[in-house]
Design an enzyme around this catalytic site. Structure first.
Site: not given
Ligand SMILES: [Zn+2]
Length: 378
Positions: A67-68, A71
């Site tokens: 998830h990170e 980003h």
């Molecule tokens: Zn996030």
């Protein structure tokens, strides 16, 4: 949230963890091994339950990291510098230096996180069903099913429109697009987030009174965390907006008092410091070149019995570690480079000549003045 353990690099992005992560890691492994898995799959050995629990906790953090990374990689593609990813108590944080160029980039950088969690959830759930159909041990397919479910919850939780959750950032990006400025967008998103945070605190308190104490405390704690994170985000935005297109020369103190680095702490404290109002002193060596920066507070930490022997050169922050700037540079850019705490101060040079110093006190004085001017403007 500064990382305390370095884990390595992925795609050139520094991955670190904070010690607080171990607490949640243990909690997840323990809950899986003693509650969730024994309820779903009966009659296994405790070694099997605990192995599955630990693997589940590791897989949870791998999902979080994915998830990170989504980003961080999207941010880098959109021209935003990424200083790293930190995993900690509440999940993960991608540390971005600077702001996305436009609302569309901000929305994209934000949206890929929950989308990745969603993709991980779908993969895990499909895998769980396929493995169950193929007849693998129930412990394996159940663990995958749990992983899918937890990543789905992660995606949904992150979409709550409250800072610093992705939902809050998405809302800010939408408002930015509509209102034309990032500060205005964040401001409205923070207000919405605050209402939600207060709602969570109230809900948590109601839960406590209804008897589910632990659940209630947890929800209220999350609400409180969102509330303080929103305020911090807003304060940062306000500071950056106030310092936009302000030159370094507006904040710096001058003239600068430079002292020899071979002075003893005692002669510095009795002979030099009482004669000046400044608290930061660059020091020079025998050749006249600057060698570092000494602060009054540092000198005062030297025990009185040692002040006759110890010299300023032993205390000074080496000159190579001190950030520098030129008087016409944008203060906001310098702060990004030097770190907003300014714990090493900034030396200002004009054509090789030392002309000023910027300290946290200079900065807060300037901010207060700018704020007063801003408030007076109609
Ligand atoms: Zn996030």
């Amino acid at each position: 949230m500064a990382p305390s353990i370095r884990l390595g690099r992925i795609f050139g992005i520094e991955i670190g963890a904070n010690w607080s992560l171990l607490f949640i890691f243990a909690l997840i492994a323990w809950t899986l091994a003693t509650t969730i898995l024994p309820l779903e799959v009966k009659g296994q050995s405790s070694v099997a339950y605990w192995s599955a629990g630990v693997i589940g906790a590791i897989a949870f953090y791998v999902g979080l990291l994915a998830h990170e990374l989504a980003h961080a990689i999207t941010a880098r593609r959109n021209g935003v510098k990424v200083s790293g990813i930190t995993l900690w108590l509440f999940g993960g944080v991608s540390r971005l230096d600077g702001e996305p160029p436009n609302a569309r980039s901000e929305a994209l950088i934000t949206a890929v996180g929950p989308l990745t969690s969603l993709a991980v959830a779908l993969l895990a759930l499909l895998g769980a069903f396929a493995l169950a159909a193929a007849g693998v041990p129930a412990l394996v397919s159940d663990l995958l099913f749990w992983l899918g479910w937890i990543n789905l919850s992660l995606a949904v939780f992150n979409l709550i429109p409250a800072f610093p959750l992705d939902g809050g950032r998405l809302l800010a990006a939408v408002m930015w697009g509509r209102r034309g400025s990032r500060a205005a967008g964040v401001h409205s998103a923070v207000r919405v987030g605050r209402v939600i945070a207060y709602g969570m605190i109230a809900l948590g308190l109601v839960e406590v009174f209804l008897g589910s104490v632990l659940n209630g405390i947890w929800i209220a704690f999350l609400g409180w965390f969102l509330l303080s994170a929103a305020s911090a985000e807003e304060a940062g935005i306000v500071t950056r907006a106030l310092l936009k297109s302000v030159p370094v020369s507006a904040a710096m103190s001058s003239p600068v008092i430079v002292v020899p680095d071979w002075l003893t702490v005692d002669s510095f404290l009795t002979g030099v410091a009482p004669q000046h109002h400044v608290t930061t002193y660059p020091v020079h060596g025998r050749t006249g070149d600057l060698t570092g920066v000494v602060r009054l507070r540092q000198a005062l930490t030297v025990p009185p019995s040692q002040r006759h022997e110890r010299r300023l050169s032993e205390l000074a922050v080496p000159i190579a570690d001190v950030p520098t700037a030129s008087p016409n540079e944008d203060l906001e850019v310098v702060l990004r480079r030097a770190g907003e705490s300014l714990d090493k101060r900034v030396l200002v040079f004009d054509g090789g000549q030392l002309v000023g110093i910027v300290s946290p006190a200079d900065l807060s004085r300037l901010l207060a003045l700018r704020q007063a001017q801003g408030a007076a403007r109609p």
